[in-house]
Design a protein around this motif. Structure first.
Motif, short mmCIF file in Angstrom:
data_model
loop_
_atom_site.label_atom_id
_atom_site.label_comp_id
_atom_site.label_asym_id
_atom_site.label_seq_id
_atom_site.Cartn_x
_atom_site.Cartn_y
_atom_site.Cartn_z
N PRO A 1 0.63 3.59 5.31
CA PRO A 1 0.82 5.02 5.63
C PRO A 1 -0.49 5.73 5.94
O PRO A 1 -0.59 6.48 6.91
N ALA A 2 -1.52 5.46 5.13
CA ALA A 2 -2.81 6.12 5.35
C ALA A 2 -3.42 5.69 6.68
O ALA A 2 -3.98 6.50 7.42
N ALA A 3 -3.27 4.39 6.99
CA ALA A 3 -3.82 3.88 8.25
C ALA A 3 -3.11 4.50 9.45
O ALA A 3 -3.73 4.86 10.45
N ARG A 4 -1.80 4.66 9.32
CA ARG A 4 -1.03 5.31 10.40
C ARG A 4 -1.55 6.73 10.66
O ARG A 4 -1.77 7.13 11.80
N THR A 5 -1.75 7.46 9.58
CA THR A 5 -2.23 8.84 9.72
C THR A 5 -3.61 8.86 10.38
O THR A 5 -3.86 9.66 11.28
N ALA A 6 -4.47 7.95 9.92
CA ALA A 6 -5.82 7.92 10.48
C ALA A 6 -5.79 7.57 11.96
O ALA A 6 -6.51 8.18 12.77
N LEU A 7 -4.95 6.60 12.32
CA LEU A 7 -4.85 6.20 13.73
C LEU A 7 -4.33 7.33 14.60
O LEU A 7 -4.85 7.59 15.69
N ALA A 8 -3.33 8.00 14.08
CA ALA A 8 -2.72 9.07 14.87
C ALA A 8 -3.71 10.18 15.17
O ALA A 8 -3.55 10.92 16.15
N ALA A 9 -4.75 10.28 14.34
CA ALA A 9 -5.74 11.34 14.55
C ALA A 9 -6.77 10.98 15.61
O ALA A 9 -7.53 11.83 16.07
N VAL A 10 -6.80 9.71 16.01
CA VAL A 10 -7.77 9.29 17.05
C VAL A 10 -7.32 9.87 18.40
O VAL A 10 -6.15 9.74 18.77
N PRO A 11 -8.26 10.50 19.13
CA PRO A 11 -7.85 11.07 20.42
C PRO A 11 -7.41 9.97 21.41
O PRO A 11 -8.01 8.90 21.45
N GLY A 12 -6.37 10.24 22.14
CA GLY A 12 -5.93 9.33 23.20
C GLY A 12 -5.16 8.12 22.71
O GLY A 12 -4.93 7.19 23.45
N VAL A 13 -4.73 8.15 21.46
CA VAL A 13 -4.03 6.99 20.94
C VAL A 13 -2.57 6.98 21.42
O VAL A 13 -1.99 8.04 21.66
N GLY A 14 -2.01 5.79 21.58
CA GLY A 14 -0.64 5.69 22.07
C GLY A 14 0.36 5.55 20.94
O GLY A 14 0.05 5.86 19.78
N GLU A 15 1.55 5.10 21.27
CA GLU A 15 2.60 4.82 20.28
C GLU A 15 2.09 3.76 19.30
O GLU A 15 1.45 2.80 19.71
N ILE A 16 2.42 3.95 18.02
CA ILE A 16 1.99 2.95 17.04
C ILE A 16 3.18 2.08 16.67
O ILE A 16 4.21 2.57 16.22
N ALA A 17 3.03 0.79 16.90
CA ALA A 17 4.09 -0.15 16.55
C ALA A 17 3.68 -0.92 15.31
O ALA A 17 2.49 -1.19 15.12
N GLU A 18 4.67 -1.24 14.50
CA GLU A 18 4.36 -1.88 13.23
C GLU A 18 5.11 -3.20 13.16
O GLU A 18 6.27 -3.29 13.56
N ALA A 19 4.43 -4.22 12.67
CA ALA A 19 5.10 -5.50 12.52
C ALA A 19 4.69 -6.14 11.21
O ALA A 19 3.53 -6.00 10.79
N GLY A 20 5.65 -6.79 10.53
CA GLY A 20 5.34 -7.45 9.27
C GLY A 20 4.62 -8.76 9.54
O GLY A 20 5.00 -9.50 10.44
N ASP A 21 3.55 -8.99 8.78
CA ASP A 21 2.86 -10.26 8.91
C ASP A 21 3.24 -11.14 7.74
O ASP A 21 3.86 -10.70 6.78
N ALA A 22 2.82 -12.37 7.80
CA ALA A 22 3.02 -13.26 6.65
C ALA A 22 2.22 -12.71 5.47
O ALA A 22 1.11 -12.22 5.65
N GLY A 23 2.80 -12.74 4.28
CA GLY A 23 2.10 -12.23 3.11
C GLY A 23 2.26 -10.72 2.96
O GLY A 23 3.18 -10.12 3.54
N ALA A 24 1.35 -10.10 2.30
CA ALA A 24 1.49 -8.69 1.95
C ALA A 24 0.72 -7.79 2.90
O ALA A 24 0.14 -6.80 2.49
N THR A 25 0.66 -8.19 4.16
CA THR A 25 -0.05 -7.35 5.14
C THR A 25 0.89 -6.96 6.27
O THR A 25 1.94 -7.58 6.47
N ARG A 26 0.50 -5.89 6.97
CA ARG A 26 1.26 -5.49 8.15
C ARG A 26 0.28 -5.23 9.29
O ARG A 26 -0.87 -4.85 9.06
N SER A 27 0.75 -5.46 10.52
CA SER A 27 -0.14 -5.18 11.64
C SER A 27 0.33 -3.94 12.38
O SER A 27 1.54 -3.74 12.58
N LEU A 28 -0.61 -3.12 12.75
CA LEU A 28 -0.31 -1.90 13.52
C LEU A 28 -0.89 -2.09 14.91
O LEU A 28 -2.09 -2.39 15.06
N GLN A 29 -0.05 -1.91 15.90
CA GLN A 29 -0.54 -2.08 17.27
C GLN A 29 -0.39 -0.78 18.04
O GLN A 29 0.60 -0.07 17.91
N THR A 30 -1.39 -0.49 18.83
CA THR A 30 -1.30 0.70 19.67
C THR A 30 -2.26 0.55 20.86
O THR A 30 -2.85 -0.52 21.05
#
Lengths: 265, 314
Positions: free
Chosen positions: B238-267
């Motif tokens: 959640p914190a990373a999403r907020t931080a990313l959204a604040a970057v100027p010119g950023v696009g749609e943020i897509a989220e995908a579950g990775d193996a283990g306890a991590t997630r990848s955010l793509q934009t």
């Protein structure tokens, strides 16, 4: 380095095979027809055949004077088979000069080089006319060679006059194709113009031959300007000069449009 | 830039065919000694522009100067200083390559002895074969040689690499670099960006007869879209999403579950790489990817607006 007349020489180099073929055709036609004169027309049988034919047909074919040597050469070669053969060559070369080259896409690249359109037009026209002049000279030479053996008795003056008229007539078809190609860049239009003017001239002349009421049509046929006054017997008569004048006018009009218009669109 | 220093200058250059307008008043300045690429979808007006430069067609309106002269009045002496490769190359088929090139040399600028042979060697073309027996790529080489052989001040090349295999394309790119080093100007067109991207300094994007973007390859790259991916621990999402959204010119943020306890955010981001890196730096990153800027995508963006505009015009 620029040598003289590159486009003229290129055109001749590209079409010499065709020229050789047409030369062979002219030779074949002359050597087939002219030596037959003594056996066909000389003994009076031909006159009998002509009298049995409908007069309209005889006049259309221009066979009214076929029993004299000059009349025979005129009716068979200069007025008919030679005229048809060389007109086909002339219209083909005339269409090739601009229209064909433009439609197949090669003209664009040539014009992108250091040549003006006027120069291209002039050199290619010259190449076509030189080839037609060659075919005419071949015909003149063969007639001279066969004149005595075939008992034709064609006067030199008359031969040169009718050959000039012949050259003018076939050149007119070529020039019409070149000029219309220059104006439109369309192969079918150029071909139609060249063939059309030849067919038109022949047909209007034949109609004018039918009777006195239609004789005025001769005023409107290049074919009549060339041959109606019988140059092969009479020498420099008729309106031979008018053919060249019309051809020159067509060339100028074609050039004026060609230098102004868009190419290859 | 003055007109005399420019290889090509156009102002309001317009070409109409009847009711159809192929060029809607374009303004171009191609400085001498540059490689200028023009890209656009089919029918955008690239070939029309080039044909106008060679006086094969005439403008309906506007001004046009090539090497300081008007093509209409500059005539054959101007065209001797230009090398042209048409987009649709048609060559006389019955002659050998060597004879055809000798003919073009006669109606072209001065060709130095041996130039044709050395160009043919470089491109791997057999000059002794009749043109009709050549493949499309080999015919294209004949076209390239006739454009380059008189070392013209300006090269106008319409889709020059069409039909060439990758190795020959490399050689062609080397020829372009040498031409540029010798001070020659190159104006080339393509409907694919990669070709222009590799060789050109400046770029014009044309669509429906209008220039929609005039830029350098470098500048285009800076503004190009980059795909980015950050992989963070589940708890940080959640914190990373907020931080990313604040970057100027950023696009749609897509989220995908990775193996283990991590997630990848793509934009996607545009030029603000620095802001992006700083924004994600405070997280414990498992992985971070910033892809090469995709110019193709940027350009397709311009093509895209083209299509909607074309629809609107109809």
């Amino acid at each position: 380095m620029t040598r003289v007349l590159p486009l003229f020489r290129r055109n001749l180099a590209d079409t010499w095979r065709g020229l050789a073929g047409w030369t062979a055709g002219i030779l074949a036609a002359l050597f087939l027809y002219l030596p037959l004169y003594p056996s066909i027309a000389g003994n009076g049988q031909m006159q009998d055949i002509l009298e049995s034919l409908p007069p309209e047909l005889v006049q259309t074919l221009g066979y009214d004077d076929i029993t004299s040597g000059p009349g025979y050469a005129q009716a068979t070669f200069f007025g008919l088979i030679g005229f048809v053969l060389v007109t086909i060559a002339a219209v083909g070369w005339g269409t090739g000069a601009i229209a064909n080259d433009e439609e197949n896409g090669q003209l664009e690249l040539t014009l992108a080089h250091g040549v003006t359109r006027g120069r291209l037009y002039a050199e290619r026209t010259a190449a076509v006319l030189v080839k037609l002049l060659w075919l005419t000279l071949v015909a003149v030479a063969v007639v001279l060679v066969l004149n005595e053996p075939a008992e034709l008795e064609i006067p030199l003056d008359g031969l040169l006059a009718t050959a000039t008229a012949f050259f003018g007539l076939v050149s007119l078809g070529a020039v019409a194709a070149i000029a219309v190609g220059g104006m439109t860049g369309r192969r079918s239009w150029a071909l139609g113009a060249g063939a059309g003017i030849a067919v038109y001239g022949y047909a209007v002349n034949a109609l004018g031959n039918q009777n006195e009421d239609l004789a005025w049509l001769h005023d409107w046929s290049p074919y009549s300007w060339a041959y109606a006054e019988d140059p092969i017997s009479e020498g420099w008569v008729g309106l031979i000069w008018l053919i060249f004048a019309v051809a020159a006018a067509l060339l100028v009009i074609g050039w004026l449009v060609f230098r102004r218009r868009d190419v290859a669109v | 830039m003055t007109e005399s220093s420019a290889a090509v200058t156009t102002r309001g250059l317009t070409k109409r065919y009847g009711s159809h307008t192929a060029l809607h008043g374009i303004d171009l300045d191609i400085p001498r000694g540059r490689v200028f690429g023009m890209i656009g979808p089919n029918g955008a007006g690239k070939t029309t522009t080039m044909r106008l430069l060679l006086d094969i067609i005439r403008p309906s309106a506007g001004e046009l100067h090539v090497l300081g002269e008007n093509p209409r009045t500059g005539g054959s002496s101007l065209r001797r200083r230009v090398g042209y490769l048409p987009g649709e190359l048609h060559l006389q088929a019955r002659v050998r390559g060597r004879d055809l090139l000798a003919h073009y040399a006669e109606i072209s600028g001065t060709v130095r002895r041996g130039t044709v042979e050395s160009l043919a060697d470089r491109l791997g073309l057999d000059l002794g074969r009749p043109v009709r027996s050549l493949s499309k790529g080999n015919k294209q080489k004949v076209g390239l040689i006739q454009a380059f052989m008189h070392e013209p001040e300006l090269l106008v090349l319409d889709e020059p690499t069409s039909g060439l295999d990758p190795l020959v394309q490399q050689e062609f790119h080397a020829m372009l670099r040498e031409a540029k080093a010798k001070g020659q100007t190159v104006f080339l067109s393509s409907h694919v960006l990669s070709e222009v991207q590799q060789t050109a300094d400046d770029i014009a994007i044309l669509r429906s007869g209008r220039i929609v973007k005039l830029s350098t390859v470098g500048a285009l790259r800076e503004t190009a879209v980059r795909h980015v991916r950050v992989v963070v621990a589940d708890a940080d999402v959640p914190a990373a999403r907020t931080a990313l959204a604040a970057v100027p010119g950023v696009g749609e943020i897509a989220e995908a579950g990775d193996a283990g306890a991590t997630r990848s955010l793509q934009t996607t981001i545009n030029s603000h790489v620095d802001a992006f890196v700083k924004a994600v730096a405070r997280f414990d990153l498992v992985d971070l990817t910033i892809e090469e800027p995709d110019l193709e995508e940027t350009v397709l963006g311009f093509y895209g607006t083209d299509e909607t505009a074309t629809e609107g015009e109809r």
